[in-house]
Motif scaffolding. Structure first.
Motif, PDB file in Angstrom:
ATOM      1  N   CYS A   1       0.840  -1.204   0.000  1.00 25.51           N
ATOM      2  CA  CYS A   1       0.000   0.000   0.000  1.00 25.51           C
ATOM      3  C   CYS A   1       0.872   1.250   0.000  1.00 25.51           C
ATOM      4  O   CYS A   1       0.579   2.233  -0.692  1.00 25.51           O
ATOM      5  CB  CYS A   1      -0.920   0.003   1.213  1.00 25.51           C
ATOM      6  SG  CYS A   1      -2.128  -1.341   1.229  1.00 25.51           S
TER       7      CYS A   1
ATOM      8  N   GLU B   1       1.309   4.068  -3.317  1.00 22.08           N
ATOM      9  CA  GLU B   1       0.533   5.274  -3.015  1.00 22.08           C
ATOM     10  C   GLU B   1       0.973   6.489  -3.824  1.00 22.08           C
ATOM     11  O   GLU B   1       0.137   7.251  -4.329  1.00 22.08           O
ATOM     12  CB  GLU B   1       0.620   5.590  -1.520  1.00 22.08           C
ATOM     13  CG  GLU B   1      -0.250   6.760  -1.100  1.00 22.08           C
ATOM     14  CD  GLU B   1      -0.200   7.007   0.394  1.00 22.08           C
ATOM     15  OE1 GLU B   1      -1.210   7.464   0.943  1.00 22.08           O
ATOM     16  OE2 GLU B   1       0.849   6.744   1.017  1.00 22.08           O
TER      17      GLU B   1
ATOM     18  N   THR C   1      -4.601   8.575   1.885  1.00 23.33           N
ATOM     19  CA  THR C   1      -5.169   8.782   0.551  1.00 23.33           C
ATOM     20  C   THR C   1      -6.464   8.001   0.376  1.00 23.33           C
ATOM     21  O   THR C   1      -7.438   8.502  -0.202  1.00 23.33           O
ATOM     22  CB  THR C   1      -4.157   8.363  -0.528  1.00 23.33           C
ATOM     23  OG1 THR C   1      -2.929   9.076  -0.313  1.00 23.33           O
ATOM     24  CG2 THR C   1      -4.676   8.669  -1.917  1.00 23.33           C
ATOM     25  N   TYR C   2      -6.502   6.793   0.873  1.00 20.29           N
ATOM     26  CA  TYR C   2      -7.713   5.969   0.762  1.00 20.29           C
ATOM     27  C   TYR C   2      -8.899   6.644   1.447  1.00 20.29           C
ATOM     28  O   TYR C   2     -10.017   6.656   0.907  1.00 20.29           O
ATOM     29  CB  TYR C   2      -7.463   4.592   1.373  1.00 20.29           C
ATOM     30  CG  TYR C   2      -8.675   3.697   1.388  1.00 20.29           C
ATOM     31  CD1 TYR C   2      -9.040   2.972   0.255  1.00 20.29           C
ATOM     32  CD2 TYR C   2      -9.471   3.574   2.534  1.00 20.29           C
ATOM     33  CE1 TYR C   2     -10.158   2.153   0.264  1.00 20.29           C
ATOM     34  CE2 TYR C   2     -10.589   2.760   2.546  1.00 20.29           C
ATOM     35  CZ  TYR C   2     -10.926   2.053   1.413  1.00 20.29           C
ATOM     36  OH  TYR C   2     -12.037   1.248   1.418  1.00 20.29           O
TER      37      TYR C   2
ATOM     38  N   ILE D   1     -10.264   9.340  -0.714  1.00 17.67           N
ATOM     39  CA  ILE D   1     -11.058   8.803  -1.820  1.00 17.67           C
ATOM     40  C   ILE D   1     -12.455   8.412  -1.340  1.00 17.67           C
ATOM     41  O   ILE D   1     -13.458   8.619  -2.039  1.00 17.67           O
ATOM     42  CB  ILE D   1     -10.359   7.586  -2.453  1.00 17.67           C
ATOM     43  CG1 ILE D   1      -9.058   8.017  -3.130  1.00 17.67           C
ATOM     44  CG2 ILE D   1     -11.264   6.900  -3.473  1.00 17.67           C
ATOM     45  CD1 ILE D   1      -9.246   8.965  -4.281  1.00 17.67           C
TER      46      ILE D   1
ATOM     47  N   ILE E   1     -12.334   6.203 -10.923  1.00 20.95           N
ATOM     48  CA  ILE E   1     -11.954   4.825 -10.601  1.00 20.95           C
ATOM     49  C   ILE E   1     -11.590   4.047 -11.863  1.00 20.95           C
ATOM     50  O   ILE E   1     -10.592   3.309 -11.897  1.00 20.95           O
ATOM     51  CB  ILE E   1     -13.085   4.112  -9.841  1.00 20.95           C
ATOM     52  CG1 ILE E   1     -13.378   4.832  -8.515  1.00 20.95           C
ATOM     53  CG2 ILE E   1     -12.709   2.654  -9.577  1.00 20.95           C
ATOM     54  CD1 ILE E   1     -12.198   4.941  -7.588  1.00 20.95           C
TER      55      ILE E   1
ATOM     56  N   TYR F   1      -3.508   0.917  -5.977  1.00 20.96           N
ATOM     57  CA  TYR F   1      -3.453   1.312  -4.567  1.00 20.96           C
ATOM     58  C   TYR F   1      -4.819   1.196  -3.893  1.00 20.96           C
ATOM     59  O   TYR F   1      -4.937   0.669  -2.779  1.00 20.96           O
ATOM     60  CB  TYR F   1      -2.938   2.748  -4.449  1.00 20.96           C
ATOM     61  CG  TYR F   1      -3.201   3.385  -3.101  1.00 20.96           C
ATOM     62  CD1 TYR F   1      -2.368   3.121  -2.015  1.00 20.96           C
ATOM     63  CD2 TYR F   1      -4.298   4.232  -2.903  1.00 20.96           C
ATOM     64  CE1 TYR F   1      -2.617   3.689  -0.772  1.00 20.96           C
ATOM     65  CE2 TYR F   1      -4.550   4.799  -1.666  1.00 20.96           C
ATOM     66  CZ  TYR F   1      -3.710   4.528  -0.603  1.00 20.96           C
ATOM     67  OH  TYR F   1      -3.972   5.080   0.633  1.00 20.96           O
ATOM     68  N   LEU F   2      -5.842   1.700  -4.568  1.00 21.30           N
ATOM     69  CA  LEU F   2      -7.176   1.731  -3.969  1.00 21.30           C
ATOM     70  C   LEU F   2      -7.663   0.323  -3.640  1.00 21.30           C
ATOM     71  O   LEU F   2      -8.180   0.069  -2.548  1.00 21.30           O
ATOM     72  CB  LEU F   2      -8.148   2.424  -4.921  1.00 21.30           C
ATOM     73  CG  LEU F   2      -9.563   2.662  -4.404  1.00 21.30           C
ATOM     74  CD1 LEU F   2      -9.535   3.576  -3.184  1.00 21.30           C
ATOM     75  CD2 LEU F   2     -10.432   3.266  -5.500  1.00 21.30           C
ATOM     76  N   GLN F   3      -7.498  -0.599  -4.572  1.00 24.87           N
ATOM     77  CA  GLN F   3      -7.950  -1.975  -4.354  1.00 24.87           C
ATOM     78  C   GLN F   3      -7.102  -2.673  -3.284  1.00 24.87           C
ATOM     79  O   GLN F   3      -7.622  -3.430  -2.462  1.00 24.87           O
ATOM     80  CB  GLN F   3      -7.899  -2.757  -5.668  1.00 24.87           C
ATOM     81  CG  GLN F   3      -8.900  -2.297  -6.717  1.00 24.87           C
ATOM     82  CD  GLN F   3      -8.463  -1.042  -7.450  1.00 24.87           C
ATOM     83  OE1 GLN F   3      -7.276  -0.710  -7.486  1.00 24.87           O
ATOM     84  NE2 GLN F   3      -9.412  -0.346  -8.056  1.00 24.87           N
TER      85      GLN F   3
ATOM     86  N   TYR G   1      -5.465  -1.196  -0.764  1.00 25.10           N
ATOM     87  CA  TYR G   1      -5.752  -0.639   0.560  1.00 25.10           C
ATOM     88  C   TYR G   1      -7.114  -1.114   1.063  1.00 25.10           C
ATOM     89  O   TYR G   1      -7.280  -1.452   2.242  1.00 25.10           O
ATOM     90  CB  TYR G   1      -5.701   0.886   0.522  1.00 25.10           C
ATOM     91  CG  TYR G   1      -5.436   1.497   1.877  1.00 25.10           C
ATOM     92  CD1 TYR G   1      -4.147   1.869   2.250  1.00 25.10           C
ATOM     93  CD2 TYR G   1      -6.463   1.684   2.804  1.00 25.10           C
ATOM     94  CE1 TYR G   1      -3.887   2.411   3.497  1.00 25.10           C
ATOM     95  CE2 TYR G   1      -6.216   2.221   4.053  1.00 25.10           C
ATOM     96  CZ  TYR G   1      -4.931   2.586   4.394  1.00 25.10           C
ATOM     97  OH  TYR G   1      -4.678   3.113   5.638  1.00 25.10           O
ATOM     98  N   SER G   2      -8.078  -1.157   0.157  1.00 26.40           N
ATOM     99  CA  SER G   2      -9.409  -1.635   0.521  1.00 26.40           C
ATOM    100  C   SER G   2      -9.354  -3.089   0.983  1.00 26.40           C
ATOM    101  O   SER G   2      -9.963  -3.464   1.999  1.00 26.40           O
ATOM    102  CB  SER G   2     -10.340  -1.490  -0.685  1.00 26.40           C
ATOM    103  OG  SER G   2     -11.618  -1.999  -0.406  1.00 26.40           O
TER     104      SER G   2
END
Length: 235
Positions: free
Chosen positions: A106, A110, A142-143, A146, A162, A172-174, A176-177
């Motif tokens: 992550c 980023e 950052t997450y 978003i 997205i 990164y988004l996926q 971190y999620s």
């Protein structure tokens, strides 16, 4: 194979530093093999020193990661690397492999994702939003930013953000999620060591297929595998 010994320790030869409101000596790692010893600063001490791992409580105090948790994480990756090298062990190889497998995916994905966000809003003629991202992400996760965008942006604009990220930015988004789904605060990281486990990859594939059905999971996995090529410096 000759005996390998290691330890983590607070380096009292160095000045104390602030660690979420408390002064402490930096955490170091020592590895000895064939009468030679190397010393280096703990990656996880630096990682978990970041502000995103601190939680400000109602009474004004700050709660962060316990040093014992960081030491446990260090010992885990050290044992993993030693086992990975087996009879091919050397101090030089250890340092190189440690640097690779200890990384938080992550964290390393980023910066390029932030760069993508900046350019996305700049292209939309929203330069102040771009600057907010540039400087705001120095202080907030950052997450989390978003997730707030998801609440306030028009649905079409958020969906475009997205979908374009899938083509132009690291996953990164996926990541971190997924990490938030599988970990508990404050140990919020997903290491290259964990990604080396095929079970982790399988769980990630199932997760993104459920939560990001419009994105091709195998492509996302390939993007994660490409993590060493992403930039890691800050603005």
């Amino acid at each position: 194979m000759n005996k390998i010994s290691y330890k983590t320790y607070l380096n009292d030869r160095l000045k104390q530093v602030d660690f979420h409101g408390q002064l402490t000596h930096p955490l170091y790692v020592q590895v000895t093999y064939e009468r030679k010893t190397i010393f280096f600063k703990s990656y996880y001490f630096e990682l978990f020193s970041k502000s995103r791992y601190a939680l400000e409580l109602p009474d004004g105090s700050v709660k962060g990661v316990d040093m014992e948790q960081i030491i446990e994480k260090e010992n885990e990756v050290i044992r993993f690397v030693i086992d990975k090298l087996k009879d091919g062990f050397s101090l030089e190889a250890f340092k190189k492999i440690y640097a690779y497998f200890s990384k938080d995916l992550c964290d390393v994905t980023e910066f390029d994702f932030i760069t993508y966000l900046y350019l996305f809003f700049d292209d939309k003629k929203m330069p102040h939003m771009a600057e907010l991202i540039k400087w705001g992400t120095l202080h907030v996760v950052t997450y989390d930013l978003i997730m707030d965008f998801k609440k306030i942006l028009k649905e079409a604009l958020y969906d475009e953000l997205i979908e374009q990220a899938f083509e132009k930015a690291p996953p990164y988004l996926q990541l971190y999620s997924f990490m938030m789904h599988t970990k508990e605060w404050p140990m919020l990281c997903l290491t290259a060591m964990e990604w080396d486990n095929m079970e982790t990859v399988r769980f990630f594939k199932e997760y993104v297929e459920l939560h990001y059905p419009k994105l091709k999971s195998t492509t996302l996995i390939g993007q994660v595998n490409n993590w060493p090529k992403y930039r890691r410096k800050a603005f």
